[in-house]
Enzyme design. Structure first.
Site, PDB file in Angstrom:
ATOM      1  N   GLY A  91     -11.024   1.429  12.590  1.00 27.28           N
ATOM      2  CA  GLY A  91     -11.100   1.144  13.982  1.00 27.28           C
ATOM      3  C   GLY A  91     -12.085   2.437  14.547  1.00 27.28           C
ATOM      4  NE  ARG A 124      -6.187   1.729   0.087  1.00 30.14           N
ATOM      5  CZ  ARG A 124      -6.922   3.082   0.859  1.00 30.14           C
ATOM      6  NH1 ARG A 124      -5.348   2.982   1.610  1.00 30.14           N
ATOM      7  NH2 ARG A 124      -7.610   3.000   0.490  1.00 30.14           N
ATOM      8  CG  HIS A 129     -12.815   3.372   2.591  1.00 30.22           C
ATOM      9  ND1 HIS A 129     -13.876   4.479   3.596  1.00 30.22           N
ATOM     10  CD2 HIS A 129     -11.333   4.058   3.303  1.00 30.22           C
ATOM     11  CE1 HIS A 129     -13.048   4.409   4.123  1.00 30.22           C
ATOM     12  NE2 HIS A 129     -11.938   4.732   4.021  1.00 30.22           N
ATOM     13  CG  PHE A 182     -13.585   8.246  17.059  1.00 28.03           C
ATOM     14  CD1 PHE A 182     -12.446   9.079  15.680  1.00 28.03           C
ATOM     15  CD2 PHE A 182     -15.687   9.002  17.723  1.00 28.03           C
ATOM     16  CE1 PHE A 182     -13.636   9.461  14.489  1.00 28.03           C
ATOM     17  CE2 PHE A 182     -16.079   9.651  16.544  1.00 28.03           C
ATOM     18  CZ  PHE A 182     -15.298  10.243  15.057  1.00 28.03           C
ATOM     19  NE  ARG A 183      -7.328   5.655  20.226  1.00 34.37           N
ATOM     20  CZ  ARG A 183      -5.722   5.095  19.114  1.00 34.37           C
ATOM     21  NH1 ARG A 183      -5.958   3.871  19.546  1.00 34.37           N
ATOM     22  NH2 ARG A 183      -6.612   5.281  18.557  1.00 34.37           N
ATOM     23  CG  ASN A 194      -1.829   1.184   0.943  1.00 35.47           C
ATOM     24  OD1 ASN A 194      -1.556   2.134   0.378  1.00 35.47           O
ATOM     25  ND2 ASN A 194      -3.103   1.286   2.772  1.00 35.47           N
ATOM     26  NE  ARG A 224     -10.383  12.760   4.615  1.00 34.76           N
ATOM     27  CZ  ARG A 224     -10.106  11.105   4.341  1.00 34.76           C
ATOM     28  NH1 ARG A 224     -10.915  10.449   3.389  1.00 34.76           N
ATOM     29  NH2 ARG A 224      -9.234  10.591   4.550  1.00 34.76           N
ATOM     30  CD  GLU A 230      -9.143  -1.339   3.960  1.00 35.37           C
ATOM     31  OE1 GLU A 230      -8.152  -0.669   5.102  1.00 35.37           O
ATOM     32  OE2 GLU A 230      -9.373  -0.648   2.901  1.00 35.37           O
ATOM     33  N   GLY A 263     -15.620   1.296  14.450  1.00 38.88           N
ATOM     34  CA  GLY A 263     -16.685   1.174  14.080  1.00 38.88           C
ATOM     35  C   GLY A 263     -16.087  -0.442  14.827  1.00 38.88           C
ATOM     36  CD  GLU A 264     -12.212  -3.714  12.995  1.00 40.92           C
ATOM     37  OE1 GLU A 264     -11.331  -3.908  13.979  1.00 40.92           O
ATOM     38  OE2 GLU A 264     -11.818  -2.698  12.204  1.00 40.92           O
ATOM     39  CG  HIS A 281     -14.565   1.257   6.913  1.00 44.18           C
ATOM     40  ND1 HIS A 281     -13.249   0.647   5.750  1.00 44.18           N
ATOM     41  CD2 HIS A 281     -14.006   2.990   7.064  1.00 44.18           C
ATOM     42  CE1 HIS A 281     -12.184   0.960   6.516  1.00 44.18           C
ATOM     43  NE2 HIS A 281     -12.127   2.021   6.621  1.00 44.18           N
ATOM     44  N   GLY A 293     -12.985   4.523  10.617  1.00 40.07           N
ATOM     45  CA  GLY A 293     -11.860   4.969  10.438  1.00 40.07           C
ATOM     46  C   GLY A 293     -11.707   6.787  10.807  1.00 40.07           C
ATOM     47  CG  ASN A 294      -7.985   8.696  10.991  1.00 39.43           C
ATOM     48  OD1 ASN A 294      -8.570  10.030  12.502  1.00 39.43           O
ATOM     49  ND2 ASN A 294      -6.555   8.635  11.125  1.00 39.43           N
TER      50      ASN A 294
HETATM   51  P1  ADP Z   1      -7.852   4.888   9.046  1.00 37.38           P
HETATM   52  O1  ADP Z   1      -7.472   3.462   9.065  1.00 37.38           O
HETATM   53  O2  ADP Z   1      -8.525   5.812   8.021  1.00 37.38           O
HETATM   54  O3  ADP Z   1      -7.023   5.435   9.439  1.00 37.38           O
HETATM   55  P2  ADP Z   1      -8.281   3.196  11.683  1.00 37.38           P
HETATM   56  O4  ADP Z   1      -9.751   1.975  10.847  1.00 37.38           O
HETATM   57  O5  ADP Z   1      -6.828   3.028  11.979  1.00 37.38           O
HETATM   58  O6  ADP Z   1      -8.412   4.954  10.293  1.00 37.38           O
HETATM   59  O7  ADP Z   1      -9.328   4.216  12.511  1.00 37.38           O
HETATM   60  C1  ADP Z   1      -8.475   5.487  13.210  1.00 37.38           C
HETATM   61  C2  ADP Z   1      -9.280   5.569  14.004  1.00 37.38           C
HETATM   62  O8  ADP Z   1     -10.280   4.657  15.246  1.00 37.38           O
HETATM   63  C3  ADP Z   1      -9.036   6.629  15.674  1.00 37.38           C
HETATM   64  O9  ADP Z   1      -9.870   8.009  15.854  1.00 37.38           O
HETATM   65  C4  ADP Z   1      -9.318   6.244  16.919  1.00 37.38           C
HETATM   66  O10 ADP Z   1      -9.213   6.798  18.091  1.00 37.38           O
HETATM   67  C5  ADP Z   1     -10.216   5.233  16.900  1.00 37.38           C
HETATM   68  N1  ADP Z   1     -10.398   4.363  17.533  1.00 37.38           N
HETATM   69  C6  ADP Z   1      -8.921   3.213  17.799  1.00 37.38           C
HETATM   70  N2  ADP Z   1      -8.730   2.276  19.037  1.00 37.38           N
HETATM   71  C7  ADP Z   1     -10.046   2.928  19.359  1.00 37.38           C
HETATM   72  C8  ADP Z   1     -10.668   2.449  20.732  1.00 37.38           C
HETATM   73  N3  ADP Z   1     -10.382   1.817  21.101  1.00 37.38           N
HETATM   74  N4  ADP Z   1     -12.265   3.269  21.113  1.00 37.38           N
HETATM   75  C9  ADP Z   1     -12.288   4.374  20.120  1.00 37.38           C
HETATM   76  N5  ADP Z   1     -12.056   4.804  18.771  1.00 37.38           N
HETATM   77  C10 ADP Z   1     -11.037   3.648  18.952  1.00 37.38           C
END
Ligand code: ADP
Length: 398
Positions: free
Chosen positions: A332, A91, A180, A285-286, A7, A241, A385, A334-335, A208, A210-211
């Protein structure tokens, strides 16, 4: 067969070596600051120690050479020599309308990817550099291109067209493409497998988050709509964004703040989303979650607005599919974000959604978080992915 998944970004390169028989990751890592002072490579063999080495990488070919050296290193390597790497999966961010599936890379495919540079000026040129670097060092190894946009190519016209003069679609191919796609495909297929229902008969919404965040409607095994558009700026509110806004905001802000269109787009891409909404508290998000529980008004605002937008899209896609069987959260947030899942689902009572909070607080593998009597199933499914790219690569070269 061992498959190297690459990637490649403009100054970074992530890699994973995956064994297609066991589907396990054998080694993975990252090259950073390629072409910039202070380049470094991180390498982690499965079950071994992670090592980080600062070493010059003037270009991507040198970076890939270092990756191959690490993989074949006598002590910490995972293959004896390069002949053990059966194929490389790349990718590729934008495949335009040309690619609705993965494809073996040849000169014609390279030219077609280059023709999409306009649509993804930051990503596609970097992806091509990665392919060229691999070709230089492994000239006889087959390579496969796996596109972020491909899964969404099944969208019908009414979902991908914008309400602007049709001539711009004809002239410039301005339309919704979606991104994605590898993740949306992986997760929607996994949901069907997990629920033991034929993929071709399931209505799935994949969130999905994540960031970067996007959502898609997958009906009977085909994507029929998705929230990202011509670029990954459209749709959900993301880390930095904006997602959807009134396009007139661009001129309004440019006039008020004396900014150029580029400046405004920079704000919309890098300073908006939960970062902007939380008045610069954080894009992570943390932090937003922590702030929410402490009652920090900036965090509460960002969290609620983010979740409301996700819920609104779920409603739209349930309408687009005339129903929904399963809603899947992945990536990130979502999981790992039970709070986000819970707040989104608070809006979904009309779909008969009820959440089992104990299940929702679990982490790890595929988990159903709705109660047994919930009319719509809700799950979280870890996305992968790299594995999806390795599967596609194996399918084409085996
Ligand atoms: P990308 O691949 O788009 O950079 P990810 O799928 O890795 O993003 O997701 C990153 C996001 O997931 C961050 O905002 C991070 O805070 C969030 N994240 C990771 N672990 C946790 C958690 N334990 N609780 C809440 N959010 C989390």
């Amino acid at each position: 067969m061992k498959i190297l998944v690459i990637n490649c970004g403009s100054s970074s390169l992530k890699f994973q070596l995956i064994d297609s028989d066991t589907e396990q990751c054998v080694a993975k890592g990252l090259c950073e600051r390629i072409g910039i002072e202070g380049s470094m490579i991180t390498y982690s063999p499965a079950g071994g120690e992670k090592e980080k080495t600062v070493t010059p990488m003037a270009n991507h070919t040198q970076a890939i050479q270092l990756v191959l050296n690490a993989l074949t290193n006598e002590k910490t390597g995972v293959v004896k020599d390069l002949s053990e790497i059966g194929a490389v999966g790349h990718r590729i961010v934008h495949g335009g309308e040309k690619f609705s599936t993965s494809t073996i890379i040849d000169d014609e495919v390279m030219a077609a990817i280059e023709a999409c540079n306009d649509l993804a000026p930051l990503h596609n040129p970097a992806n091509l550099i990665g392919i060229n670097a691999c070709k230089e060092l492994m000239p006889t190894t087959p390579m496969v291109a796996v596109f972020d946009t491909a899964f969404h190519q099944t969208m019908p016209e009414e979902a991908y067209l914008y309400g602007i003069p049709y001539e711009y679609y004809k002239k410039y191919k301005i339309r919704r493409y979606g991104f994605h796609g590898t993740s949306h495909a992986f997760v929607s297929k996994r949901a069907a497998e997990f629920l033991n229902v034929p993929y071709e008969s399931l209505k799935t919404i994949v969130c999905h988050l994540g960031n970067g965040a996007s959502i898609s409607a997958v009906k009977n095994g085909q994507c029929i709509d998705t929230s990202m558009g011509l670029t990954p700026l459209e749709g959900l509110i993301m880390g930095t964004r904006s997602g959807d806004i009134d396009p007139a905001v661009i001129e309004f802000l440019a006039n008020k703040e004396g900014m150029s269109v580029n400046d405004v787009l920079n704000v919309l891409n890098k300073k908006s989303g939960v970062l902007g909404l939380s008045d610069n508290l954080s894009s992570d998000f943390r932090d937003i979650e922590d702030g929410y529980f402490k009652g920090d008004e900036n965090a509460v605002r960002a969290m609620k607005t983010f979740c409301y937008r996700v819920a609104k899209y779920i409603g739209a896609y349930a309408a687009a599919m005339n129903g929904v069987d399963v809603i899947c959260f992945t990536a990130g947030v979502g999981e790992n974000g039970p709070l986000v899942r819970s707040l989104v689902c608070e809006h979904l009572g009309y779909l008969g959604v009820t959440i089992d909070e104990e299940q929702n607080n679990k982490r790890g593998d595929d988990t159903v978080i709705s109660t047994p009597d919930s009319r719509t199933k809700v799950m979280f499914i870890p996305t992968n992915e790299e594995l999806a790219i390795a599967r596609e690569t194996y399918r084409l070269v085996k």
